[in-house]
Write a protein that holds these residues in place. Structure first.
Motif, short mmCIF file in Angstrom:
data_model
loop_
_atom_site.label_atom_id
_atom_site.label_comp_id
_atom_site.label_asym_id
_atom_site.label_seq_id
_atom_site.Cartn_x
_atom_site.Cartn_y
_atom_site.Cartn_z
N LEU A 8 18.44 -4.66 52.64
CA LEU A 8 18.49 -3.41 51.87
C LEU A 8 19.97 -3.05 51.73
O LEU A 8 20.63 -2.79 52.74
CB LEU A 8 17.73 -2.30 52.60
CG LEU A 8 17.79 -0.89 52.00
CD1 LEU A 8 17.37 -0.87 50.55
CD2 LEU A 8 16.92 0.07 52.82
N ALA A 9 20.48 -3.08 50.51
CA ALA A 9 21.93 -2.99 50.39
C ALA A 9 22.39 -2.36 49.09
O ALA A 9 21.87 -2.64 48.02
CB ALA A 9 22.53 -4.40 50.51
N THR A 10 23.38 -1.52 49.23
CA THR A 10 24.24 -1.14 48.11
C THR A 10 25.49 -0.54 48.71
O THR A 10 25.57 -0.34 49.93
CB THR A 10 23.57 -0.13 47.15
OG1 THR A 10 24.39 0.01 45.98
CG2 THR A 10 23.40 1.24 47.79
N GLU A 11 26.47 -0.29 47.88
CA GLU A 11 27.74 0.30 48.34
C GLU A 11 27.88 1.61 47.57
O GLU A 11 27.97 1.60 46.35
CB GLU A 11 28.88 -0.67 48.00
CG GLU A 11 30.26 -0.21 48.39
CD GLU A 11 31.29 -1.22 47.90
OE1 GLU A 11 31.86 -1.94 48.72
OE2 GLU A 11 31.52 -1.31 46.67
N THR A 12 27.87 2.71 48.29
CA THR A 12 27.83 4.01 47.62
C THR A 12 29.22 4.64 47.52
O THR A 12 29.87 4.90 48.53
CB THR A 12 26.90 4.97 48.38
OG1 THR A 12 25.61 4.37 48.47
CG2 THR A 12 26.81 6.31 47.67
N ALA A 28 18.88 -4.54 39.54
CA ALA A 28 19.90 -5.47 40.02
C ALA A 28 19.28 -6.63 40.79
O ALA A 28 19.53 -7.80 40.49
CB ALA A 28 20.91 -4.73 40.89
N PHE A 29 18.47 -6.31 41.81
CA PHE A 29 17.83 -7.37 42.60
C PHE A 29 16.76 -6.76 43.49
O PHE A 29 17.06 -5.91 44.33
CB PHE A 29 18.86 -8.11 43.46
CG PHE A 29 18.23 -9.13 44.38
CD1 PHE A 29 17.64 -10.27 43.85
CD2 PHE A 29 18.22 -8.94 45.75
CE1 PHE A 29 17.03 -11.20 44.68
CE2 PHE A 29 17.61 -9.87 46.59
CZ PHE A 29 17.03 -11.00 46.06
N TYR A 30 15.52 -7.20 43.30
CA TYR A 30 14.44 -6.69 44.12
C TYR A 30 13.42 -7.80 44.29
O TYR A 30 12.80 -8.24 43.33
CB TYR A 30 13.79 -5.46 43.45
CG TYR A 30 12.62 -4.91 44.22
CD1 TYR A 30 12.82 -4.14 45.37
CD2 TYR A 30 11.31 -5.17 43.81
CE1 TYR A 30 11.74 -3.65 46.09
CE2 TYR A 30 10.23 -4.67 44.52
CZ TYR A 30 10.45 -3.91 45.66
OH TYR A 30 9.39 -3.43 46.37
N ALA A 31 13.29 -8.27 45.54
CA ALA A 31 12.36 -9.37 45.82
C ALA A 31 11.39 -8.91 46.90
O ALA A 31 11.81 -8.54 48.00
CB ALA A 31 13.11 -10.61 46.28
N THR A 66 16.51 -6.32 48.71
CA THR A 66 16.90 -5.62 47.47
C THR A 66 18.35 -5.16 47.54
O THR A 66 18.91 -4.96 48.62
CB THR A 66 15.95 -4.44 47.19
OG1 THR A 66 16.26 -3.87 45.91
CG2 THR A 66 16.06 -3.35 48.26
N TRP A 67 18.93 -5.04 46.36
CA TRP A 67 20.34 -4.70 46.21
C TRP A 67 20.52 -3.88 44.94
O TRP A 67 19.94 -4.22 43.91
CB TRP A 67 21.16 -6.00 46.12
CG TRP A 67 22.44 -5.93 45.36
CD1 TRP A 67 22.63 -6.16 44.02
CD2 TRP A 67 23.73 -5.61 45.87
NE1 TRP A 67 23.95 -6.02 43.69
CE2 TRP A 67 24.66 -5.68 44.80
CE3 TRP A 67 24.21 -5.29 47.15
CZ2 TRP A 67 26.01 -5.43 44.97
CZ3 TRP A 67 25.56 -5.04 47.30
CH2 TRP A 67 26.45 -5.11 46.23
N ALA A 68 21.26 -2.80 45.02
CA ALA A 68 21.64 -2.07 43.81
C ALA A 68 23.14 -2.23 43.61
O ALA A 68 23.91 -2.20 44.58
CB ALA A 68 21.30 -0.58 43.93
N GLU A 69 23.54 -2.41 42.36
CA GLU A 69 24.97 -2.45 42.06
C GLU A 69 25.60 -1.17 42.61
O GLU A 69 25.02 -0.09 42.52
CB GLU A 69 25.18 -2.54 40.55
CG GLU A 69 26.63 -2.65 40.11
CD GLU A 69 27.32 -3.94 40.56
OE1 GLU A 69 26.62 -4.89 40.97
OE2 GLU A 69 28.56 -3.98 40.52
N PRO A 70 26.79 -1.28 43.22
CA PRO A 70 27.44 -0.07 43.73
C PRO A 70 27.44 1.05 42.70
O PRO A 70 27.67 0.82 41.51
CB PRO A 70 28.85 -0.57 44.04
CG PRO A 70 28.64 -1.99 44.45
CD PRO A 70 27.55 -2.49 43.54
N GLY A 71 27.19 2.26 43.19
CA GLY A 71 27.15 3.41 42.31
C GLY A 71 27.28 4.67 43.13
O GLY A 71 27.73 4.63 44.29
#
Ligand SMILES: [Zn+2]
Length: 489
Positions: A8-12, A28-31, A66-71
């Motif tokens: 579980l990852a993103t950069e906030t 972005a990415f969800y498996a 899962t990963w979200a592009e930094p935002g």
């Protein structure tokens, strides 16, 4: 042995105007469990590394990755739902011998300054004190006391650009399995360097520092050494640079080593950053370089308009200056503009339209560009490589600005520029350009350095809080350099 893994990852960037919700992760990415691709993503290497070792008699139970592009700030419900999804999968997988996660370490949600600390401590509650809890981290993260208390093993990528993300995932898996077998008793030591800086390892003095760290690992009871660079675009209490040393049950040794390395890093704090120039000087330099070496393009990195740091990535400041110059074959990757991509798709390939693009999410990185453009390509999904992983651009349009020799990639899934195939996948030969303008701080380096006559880092305006001396941090819990000259005084 039974091992549970999830990511579980993103950069906030808490200063970013781009909110992060569940759709940001799904885009972005969800498996879901079992659906992770064969190749690792930046933060999900442990899952792939564990799969590749399943033949060793391991039972690997996969959770969500899962990963979200930094935002900007993650919506509370989005974080809680994803967290609870993974905790539910873990509970269903019990009993397990180890939990090995792929986290980023800089996720901040509404009401949660420390998402990873929250997640790791809940994981600890689920599995109890005797099960090994390990995680890989991105060095652009916050190392909180809560995380350290909840985990047995924490290790970050050592390289920036993060060329070693898979190798470090294997490293965490190796240590996690050894600990689960009882072959080692990992103990985490940390040191607060009381600083924040940009620490690229593609150049000195970080290059040699990281090489020395690597040489320390795997002997004399030192299991792992990492530098948490920190992430300056977050207003959280424990933001800053820290050292992690994991020893085989030797806290005193780990503490001493972490402090020694941390003070060495503090001593080189003013020498780590890349040399940057303003946009005009950077463009002058790019044309001069190209003239001297016509075989290769000059690469301009718009360092702070980097979606990888959480900003929108729709900045036009440098592009407008290139348009004003009125000459030069130029490729731009990328400008994020979902509306403009929709218009290009609606007009169709080959159409010439009047288009407003870029500069829409906020005023800091430049006004929108209004131009007559020809739609060269309109594809359902553009993409680029990042080492062994594949990064989606979402629906994408390639436009040519009429009256110039400038081609611009417009994307819908925010991403920084990683590799030159971002151009070639859309039919542009990057070597045919005089100048390539990329949006990235340093991750582009490994991919572009081989084809670049020279790489020029440009310090153009952006919404990124790039000067920690003046950033309005309201939660920072201690003095750090460069906000104070000597925080150890
Ligand atoms: Zn990073």
């Amino acid at each position: 042995m039974r091992i549970f893994t999830a990511s579980l990852a993103t950069e906030t960037n808490t200063f970013s105007p781009v909110p992060t919700d569940r759709a940001s992760f799904e885009m972005a990415f969800y498996a879901t469990p079992g659906k992770h691709p064969e190749t690792p993503t930046l933060c999900s290497s442990p899952m792939v590394a564990l799969r590749r070792r399943a033949a060793e008699g391991l039972t690997v139970i996969e959770g969500t990755a899962t990963w979200a592009e930094p935002g900007g700030l993650v919506q509370r419900k989005a974080y809680e739902d994803l967290r609870d999804e993974i905790l539910g999968q873990l509970s269903a997988a019990l009993p397990v011998d180890a939990v090995i996660l792929g986290l980023h370490g800089a996720m901040v949600a509404q009401g949660y300054d420390d998402c990873e600390g929250d997640l790791l401590s809940r994981v600890r509650e689920v599995v109890g004190p005797d099960v090994v809890v390990a995680s890989e981290l991105d060095p652009h993260s916050h190392l909180t006391a809560k995380r350290v208390a909840a985990a047995d093993i924490l290790a970050a990528f050592l390289e920036f650009p993060h060329t070693d993300f898979y190798e470090r995932g294997e490293h965490v898996v190796e240590l996690g399995l050894a600990a689960a077998r009882g072959d080692i008793r990992p103990v985490i030591s940390t040191f607060d360097c009381r600083m924040i800086a940009v620490l690229p390892t593609s150049r000195e003095p970080m290059r040699s520092f990281v090489d020395r760290l690597k040489a320390l690992q795997g002997k004399d009871g030192v299991l792992s050494v990492s530098v948490i660079h920190g992430f300056m675009a977050a207003d959280v209490p424990e933001m800053g640079t820290r050292i992690i040393v994991v020893t085989d049950n030797d806290r005193a040794k780990g503490d001493a080593l972490a402090e020694r390395l941390g003070m060495e890093l503090f001593a080189m704090r003013e020498k780590t950053v890349m040399t940057m120039v303003n946009a005009d000087d950077g463009i002058d330099r790019a044309f001069a370089v190209r003239k001297a070496d016509p075989a290769k393009p000059a690469v301009i990195a718009d360092v702070w308009d980097n979606p990888g740091g959480g900003v929108p990535g729709d900045g036009t400041f440098v592009l407008k200056k290139l348009i004003e110059r009125g000459h030069g074959r130029i490729g731009v990757a990328t400008i994020w503009d979902p509306i403009a991509v929709t218009f290009c798709h609606a007009a169709g390939e080959g159409a010439t339209i009047q288009l407003r693009f870029g500069g829409k999410a906020g005023p800091q990185a430049g006004e929108p560009v209004d131009a007559k453009v020809r739609v060269l390509k309109a594809v359902a999904e553009g993409w680029q490589s990042f080492g062994p992983s594949r990064v989606t651009l979402g629906a994408t349009a390639l436009i040519h600005i009429e009256g110039t020799e400038i081609d611009v990639i417009l994307n819908t899934n925010r991403t920084q520029t990683f590799e030159p195939d971002i151009f070639s996948n859309l039919g542009i030969d990057p070597l045919s350009k005089d100048i390539l303008l990329v949006k990235s701080t340093n991750h582009f380096y490994a991919g572009f350095q081989p084809i670049a006559a020279e790489i020029i880092y440009v310090n153009a305006p952006s919404s990124y809080p790039s000067d920690p001396r003046t950033t309005n941090y309201t939660k920072l819990d201690r003095p750090i350099w460069p906000r104070v000259e000597n925080p150890f005084a």
